[in-house]
Design an enzyme around this catalytic site. Sequence first.
Site, PDB file in Angstrom:
ATOM      1  N   CYS A  77       0.863  -1.175   0.000  1.00  0.00           N
ATOM      2  CA  CYS A  77       0.000   0.000   0.000  1.00  0.00           C
ATOM      3  C   CYS A  77       0.901   1.228   0.000  1.00  0.00           C
ATOM      4  CB  CYS A  77      -0.874  -0.038   1.256  1.00  0.00           C
ATOM      5  SG  CYS A  77      -1.916   1.417   1.480  1.00  0.00           S
ATOM      6  N   CYS A 187      -0.790   3.824  -6.675  1.00  0.00           N
ATOM      7  CA  CYS A 187      -1.652   3.188  -5.673  1.00  0.00           C
ATOM      8  C   CYS A 187      -1.859   1.757  -6.148  1.00  0.00           C
ATOM      9  CB  CYS A 187      -2.979   3.931  -5.598  1.00  0.00           C
ATOM     10  SG  CYS A 187      -4.264   3.072  -4.657  1.00  0.00           S
TER      11      CYS A 187
HETATM   12  N1  DGL Z   1      -3.785   0.503  -2.228  1.00  0.00           N
HETATM   13  C1  DGL Z   1      -3.600   1.677  -1.436  1.00  0.00           C
HETATM   14  C2  DGL Z   1      -2.383   2.452  -1.922  1.00  0.00           C
HETATM   15  O1  DGL Z   1      -1.556   1.882  -2.607  1.00  0.00           O
HETATM   16  C3  DGL Z   1      -4.884   2.462  -1.340  1.00  0.00           C
HETATM   17  C4  DGL Z   1      -4.926   3.423  -0.210  1.00  0.00           C
HETATM   18  C5  DGL Z   1      -6.301   3.760   0.272  1.00  0.00           C
HETATM   19  O2  DGL Z   1      -6.933   2.898   0.884  1.00  0.00           O
HETATM   20  O3  DGL Z   1      -6.725   4.901   0.064  1.00  0.00           O
HETATM   21  O4  DGL Z   1      -2.189   3.607  -1.610  1.00  0.00           O
END
Ligand code: DGL
EC number: 5.1.1.3
Length: 296
Positions: A77, A187
Amino acid sequence: MLSVNGAAPVGIFDSGLGGLSVLRAVRALLPAEPLVYVADSRYAPYGQRDDDFIADRTLAICEWLAGQGAKALVVACNTATAQSIALVRDKLALPLVGVEPGIKPAAIVSKSRVAGVLATQVTLRSERFRALVERHAGDLRVLLQPGHGLVEAVERCDVSSPELVALLRGYVQPMLDVGADTLVLGCTHYPFLDAAIRSIVGERMTLVDTSVAIARQLERLLDQHGMRATLAEKAALAGRAAATPAAPVRFCSTSDGTHLRQLAAALLEIDAPVECVAIPSRRTRELDASLNIGAA
Ligand code: DGL
């Protein structure tokens, strides 16, 4: 104390389903490694949370994974990495891999010298991201675009609706208009939107997704620590001596797990049950109390 048992799993965590894009790359490169995946979907998106909340959840989940016997951790993440990887490194003595937007590869591939970065607001405003741009962008003009609404779409398994494509168009068309030829998917949820993005940008942009680089970094770390699952362990895990399919993945969600199962089946072709797990932390105890969750 460090586990050096090669058959122990690698823990992978994301605020929700996005980390599956990293899991896909890890499984492709390291099929012998058993994996435990945690989606903190009950509290996603993190991009709308404050810094302390993200740090609190990241640490609690990494500690939980360590408690489940994980030999190494991947914080899959960008938002959690940007906010909290230093804290986790401080507290846990496990090999740890984080993820960050691919500014460096973008600076290598962009010919027009203009690149867009789509990421959460939290990632884009973080000190870690600012330092990354300063270190690697060089003469590259970097256009920052928070991807409001995109994590929510992937969390409900929407990767192609007309509404989603319209939302994406609003983010990438202005980048195309000023000559961007590269788009950093900052993301881990966004690689699941690659077909939708392609439907807008065609071949005019290179999409930069760092999941393969993350898998390679994990491979290097496991090698360094002598922690790679061997083929013998892989065979033992499968209960037979011959060559076997990929090692098992244990899927866990802090939500009901329906969408995790659905996305894993649809996009990764893994049909596995999802365990609903409770991973309480200081901030969620406060939050659940204020929402009266668990009250008699
Ligand atoms: N997959 C997460 C990232 O890479 C998402 C973050 C979120 O939940 O806003 O930032």
